[in-house]
Scaffold this motif. Structure first.
Motif, PDB file in Angstrom:
ATOM      1  N   THR A 129     -48.058 -31.996  54.393  1.00 54.57           N
ATOM      2  CA  THR A 129     -47.134 -32.634  55.330  1.00 54.57           C
ATOM      3  C   THR A 129     -45.957 -33.268  54.597  1.00 54.57           C
ATOM      4  O   THR A 129     -44.801 -33.110  55.002  1.00 54.57           O
ATOM      5  N   LEU A 130     -46.262 -33.963  53.509  1.00 59.80           N
ATOM      6  CA  LEU A 130     -45.201 -34.579  52.722  1.00 59.80           C
ATOM      7  C   LEU A 130     -44.275 -33.523  52.124  1.00 59.80           C
ATOM      8  O   LEU A 130     -43.056 -33.714  52.055  1.00 59.80           O
ATOM      9  N   PHE A 131     -44.866 -32.396  51.713  1.00 60.40           N
ATOM     10  CA  PHE A 131     -44.043 -31.316  51.150  1.00 60.40           C
ATOM     11  C   PHE A 131     -43.121 -30.726  52.208  1.00 60.40           C
ATOM     12  O   PHE A 131     -41.967 -30.389  51.921  1.00 60.40           O
ATOM     13  N   LEU A 132     -43.607 -30.593  53.441  1.00 58.60           N
ATOM     14  CA  LEU A 132     -42.763 -30.091  54.522  1.00 58.60           C
ATOM     15  C   LEU A 132     -41.597 -31.038  54.786  1.00 58.60           C
ATOM     16  O   LEU A 132     -40.466 -30.598  55.031  1.00 58.60           O
ATOM     17  N   VAL A 133     -41.872 -32.340  54.737  1.00 68.37           N
ATOM     18  CA  VAL A 133     -40.800 -33.325  54.906  1.00 68.37           C
ATOM     19  C   VAL A 133     -39.779 -33.189  53.785  1.00 68.37           C
ATOM     20  O   VAL A 133     -38.561 -33.199  54.009  1.00 68.37           O
ATOM     21  N   TYR A 134     -40.282 -33.023  52.564  1.00 67.12           N
ATOM     22  CA  TYR A 134     -39.397 -32.854  51.414  1.00 67.12           C
ATOM     23  C   TYR A 134     -38.553 -31.583  51.553  1.00 67.12           C
ATOM     24  O   TYR A 134     -37.335 -31.598  51.302  1.00 67.12           O
ATOM     25  N   THR A 135     -39.181 -30.489  51.978  1.00 70.21           N
ATOM     26  CA  THR A 135     -38.460 -29.228  52.152  1.00 70.21           C
ATOM     27  C   THR A 135     -37.375 -29.361  53.215  1.00 70.21           C
ATOM     28  O   THR A 135     -36.257 -28.844  53.042  1.00 70.21           O
ATOM     29  N   ALA A 136     -37.702 -30.055  54.305  1.00 73.11           N
ATOM     30  CA  ALA A 136     -36.702 -30.282  55.345  1.00 73.11           C
ATOM     31  C   ALA A 136     -35.527 -31.086  54.801  1.00 73.11           C
ATOM     32  O   ALA A 136     -34.363 -30.809  55.106  1.00 73.11           O
TER      33      ALA A 136
ATOM     34  N   GLN B 256     -33.270 -28.900  52.823  1.00 74.55           N
ATOM     35  CA  GLN B 256     -32.430 -28.051  53.667  1.00 74.55           C
ATOM     36  C   GLN B 256     -31.249 -28.832  54.226  1.00 74.55           C
ATOM     37  O   GLN B 256     -30.147 -28.294  54.377  1.00 74.55           O
ATOM     38  N   ILE B 257     -31.484 -30.114  54.525  1.00 76.58           N
ATOM     39  CA  ILE B 257     -30.368 -30.968  54.947  1.00 76.58           C
ATOM     40  C   ILE B 257     -29.361 -31.103  53.818  1.00 76.58           C
ATOM     41  O   ILE B 257     -28.151 -31.011  54.015  1.00 76.58           O
ATOM     42  N   ALA B 258     -29.886 -31.295  52.612  1.00 75.22           N
ATOM     43  CA  ALA B 258     -29.009 -31.428  51.449  1.00 75.22           C
ATOM     44  C   ALA B 258     -28.220 -30.148  51.203  1.00 75.22           C
ATOM     45  O   ALA B 258     -27.078 -30.190  50.732  1.00 75.22           O
ATOM     46  N   ALA B 259     -28.828 -28.993  51.521  1.00 79.03           N
ATOM     47  CA  ALA B 259     -28.171 -27.706  51.272  1.00 79.03           C
ATOM     48  C   ALA B 259     -26.895 -27.537  52.094  1.00 79.03           C
ATOM     49  O   ALA B 259     -26.050 -26.702  51.774  1.00 79.03           O
ATOM     50  N   LYS B 260     -26.750 -28.313  53.158  1.00 78.45           N
ATOM     51  CA  LYS B 260     -25.576 -28.207  54.010  1.00 78.45           C
ATOM     52  C   LYS B 260     -24.391 -29.004  53.465  1.00 78.45           C
ATOM     53  O   LYS B 260     -23.322 -29.016  54.065  1.00 78.45           O
ATOM     54  N   HIS B 261     -24.609 -29.696  52.357  1.00 76.94           N
ATOM     55  CA  HIS B 261     -23.557 -30.538  51.780  1.00 76.94           C
ATOM     56  C   HIS B 261     -23.330 -30.143  50.329  1.00 76.94           C
ATOM     57  O   HIS B 261     -23.484 -30.936  49.406  1.00 76.94           O
ATOM     58  N   THR B 262     -22.951 -28.875  50.127  1.00 80.81           N
ATOM     59  CA  THR B 262     -22.835 -28.350  48.770  1.00 80.81           C
ATOM     60  C   THR B 262     -21.391 -28.147  48.333  1.00 80.81           C
ATOM     61  O   THR B 262     -21.143 -27.549  47.293  1.00 80.81           O
ATOM     62  N   GLY B 263     -20.449 -28.630  49.124  1.00 80.21           N
ATOM     63  CA  GLY B 263     -19.050 -28.405  48.796  1.00 80.21           C
ATOM     64  C   GLY B 263     -18.660 -28.951  47.439  1.00 80.21           C
ATOM     65  O   GLY B 263     -17.802 -28.383  46.759  1.00 80.21           O
ATOM     66  N   SER B 264     -19.296 -30.036  47.017  1.00 79.20           N
ATOM     67  CA  SER B 264     -18.938 -30.656  45.738  1.00 79.20           C
ATOM     68  C   SER B 264     -19.879 -30.248  44.615  1.00 79.20           C
ATOM     69  O   SER B 264     -19.773 -30.790  43.514  1.00 79.20           O
ATOM     70  N   ALA B 265     -20.780 -29.302  44.854  1.00 74.65           N
ATOM     71  CA  ALA B 265     -21.806 -28.969  43.868  1.00 74.65           C
ATOM     72  C   ALA B 265     -21.206 -28.472  42.554  1.00 74.65           C
ATOM     73  O   ALA B 265     -21.697 -28.822  41.471  1.00 74.65           O
ATOM     74  N   PHE B 266     -20.160 -27.670  42.626  1.00 76.67           N
ATOM     75  CA  PHE B 266     -19.572 -27.124  41.401  1.00 76.67           C
ATOM     76  C   PHE B 266     -18.720 -28.178  40.684  1.00 76.67           C
ATOM     77  O   PHE B 266     -18.653 -28.190  39.454  1.00 76.67           O
ATOM     78  N   ASP B 267     -18.082 -29.061  41.451  1.00 74.41           N
ATOM     79  CA  ASP B 267     -17.371 -30.174  40.819  1.00 74.41           C
ATOM     80  C   ASP B 267     -18.360 -31.070  40.073  1.00 74.41           C
ATOM     81  O   ASP B 267     -18.089 -31.513  38.951  1.00 74.41           O
ATOM     82  N   HIS B 268     -19.497 -31.327  40.691  1.00 71.24           N
ATOM     83  CA  HIS B 268     -20.522 -32.141  40.029  1.00 71.24           C
ATOM     84  C   HIS B 268     -21.037 -31.452  38.767  1.00 71.24           C
ATOM     85  O   HIS B 268     -21.320 -32.117  37.761  1.00 71.24           O
ATOM     86  N   ALA B 269     -21.151 -30.141  38.809  1.00 67.30           N
ATOM     87  CA  ALA B 269     -21.620 -29.404  37.625  1.00 67.30           C
ATOM     88  C   ALA B 269     -20.653 -29.592  36.463  1.00 67.30           C
ATOM     89  O   ALA B 269     -21.074 -29.818  35.316  1.00 67.30           O
ATOM     90  N   ARG B 270     -19.378 -29.514  36.755  1.00 75.70           N
ATOM     91  CA  ARG B 270     -18.389 -29.720  35.699  1.00 75.70           C
ATOM     92  C   ARG B 270     -18.444 -31.150  35.176  1.00 75.70           C
ATOM     93  O   ARG B 270     -18.268 -31.393  33.967  1.00 75.70           O
ATOM     94  N   GLU B 271     -18.711 -32.099  36.057  1.00 67.30           N
ATOM     95  CA  GLU B 271     -18.843 -33.492  35.619  1.00 67.30           C
ATOM     96  C   GLU B 271     -20.055 -33.675  34.711  1.00 67.30           C
ATOM     97  O   GLU B 271     -19.984 -34.379  33.693  1.00 67.30           O
ATOM     98  N   VAL B 272     -21.175 -33.053  35.078  1.00 64.50           N
ATOM     99  CA  VAL B 272     -22.393 -33.156  34.256  1.00 64.50           C
ATOM    100  C   VAL B 272     -22.156 -32.554  32.875  1.00 64.50           C
ATOM    101  O   VAL B 272     -22.532 -33.135  31.848  1.00 64.50           O
ATOM    102  N   LEU B 273     -21.508 -31.400  32.824  1.00 64.43           N
ATOM    103  CA  LEU B 273     -21.217 -30.768  31.541  1.00 64.43           C
ATOM    104  C   LEU B 273     -20.301 -31.646  30.701  1.00 64.43           C
ATOM    105  O   LEU B 273     -20.463 -31.737  29.469  1.00 64.43           O
ATOM    106  N   ALA B 274     -19.352 -32.307  31.346  1.00 63.86           N
ATOM    107  CA  ALA B 274     -18.444 -33.196  30.617  1.00 63.86           C
ATOM    108  C   ALA B 274     -19.196 -34.401  30.052  1.00 63.86           C
ATOM    109  O   ALA B 274     -18.960 -34.810  28.901  1.00 63.86           O
ATOM    110  N   VAL B 275     -20.095 -34.970  30.838  1.00 62.95           N
ATOM    111  CA  VAL B 275     -20.887 -36.113  30.359  1.00 62.95           C
ATOM    112  C   VAL B 275     -21.770 -35.693  29.196  1.00 62.95           C
ATOM    113  O   VAL B 275     -21.894 -36.411  28.198  1.00 62.95           O
TER     114      VAL B 275
END
Length: 264
Positions: A38-45, A48-67
């Motif tokens: 049950t907890l895993f299903l909540v985590y998976t859900a 999926q919510i997080a997957a809808k907010h990926t517009g900045s994912a590549f900008d964040h990747a460049r920031e992580v590489l810079a750090v």
């Protein structure tokens, strides 16, 4: 017969302290499986919510590489290129990434729930805490993994062992939930738990699991160094749940049962 033996030696845990009849071990395992599922299903859900907010994912990747560059951490791309000269090594890394993480974690939790039930509750709530904190990270900091960035190779696709497929979006997994790495976090928790709870002289070999896992997620370009480092920091935040009083009760009490006795 195994369940009856467990009940006779008092493997019921908390119920035994209150003078109640301990629950059969099979029922306890089923109950815990349902809870964790049950907890895993909540985590998976949540992922999926997080997957809808990926517009900045590549900008964040460049920031992580810079750090990481600022911290002078070894370049993952260089490490991967060196590993690619040994195809069998990379294939083994892909297999470890896909096949060890969840099954080994589940196997250890099952073992603890049967043979170390009191200690198991400590581990269970620690892994729940770690996973919940990680989910917050996935939501607030969507991050494209290295395999999606220039200069890296998606070794899973290259060797036909991908657990994600060629598409960046869609599917069950949120591929932008790289920060933090639960592969590293769960591996470290499992190793630490088994070292603290068991008494075998071989228990220190459990340290190999998080070390290998960390190396594997870098070689396969599924995570950055910072993904693993942040996961270890979140585990440190969750450690009071693991180390609270009672972790070693199983080792002193009679409900620490040898498998040979139980399975007679």
């Amino acid at each position: 017969m195994g369940t009856q033996a467990l009940e006779r030696v008092g493997i019921g845990g908390e119920g035994e302290r209150r003078g109640e009849r301990p629950a059969p071990v099979v029922w306890r395992v089923v109950r815990e499986a349902v809870l964790l599922a049950t907890l895993f299903l909540v985590y998976t859900a949540g992922r999926q919510i997080a997957a809808k907010h990926t517009g900045s994912a590549f900008d964040h990747a460049r920031e992580v590489l810079a750090v990481q560059n600022w911290l002078n951490l070894p370049g993952e791309a260089s490490i991967q290129q060196a590993a690619l000269k040994l195809p069998h090594l990379v294939e083994g890394a892909n297999l470890y990434y896909a096949s060890v993480h969840a099954p080994l974690t589940a196997a250890v939790l099952l073992w603890l729930s049967i043979w170390r039930p009191r200690a198991y509750t400590h581990v269970r709530w620690t892994i729940v805490s770690l996973t919940a904190l990680a989910l917050i990270g996935h939501i607030v900091f969507p991050l494209a993994p290295p395999r999606m960035m220039p200069g890296f190779v998606d070794t899973g696709l290259q060797f036909g062992q991908s657990v994600y497929g060629p598409e960046r979006a869609g599917g069950v997994a949120n591929q932008f939930a790289a920060m933090p790495s639960l592969h590293v976090g769960w591996a470290a928790l499992i190793a630490l738990s088994m070292i603290l709870i068991t008494r075998s002289r071989w228990r220190w070999l459990w340290l190999l699991h998080p070390v290998i896992t960390f190396a594997v997620v870098v070689v396969t370009a599924n995570h950055y160094w910072m993904d693993g480092i942040v996961a270890l920091l979140l585990l440190a935040v969750s450690l009071p749940l693991l180390l609270r009083p009672g972790l070693h009760d199983d080792l002193r009490a009679r409900n620490s049962v040898s498998p040979r006795r139980v399975l007679k």
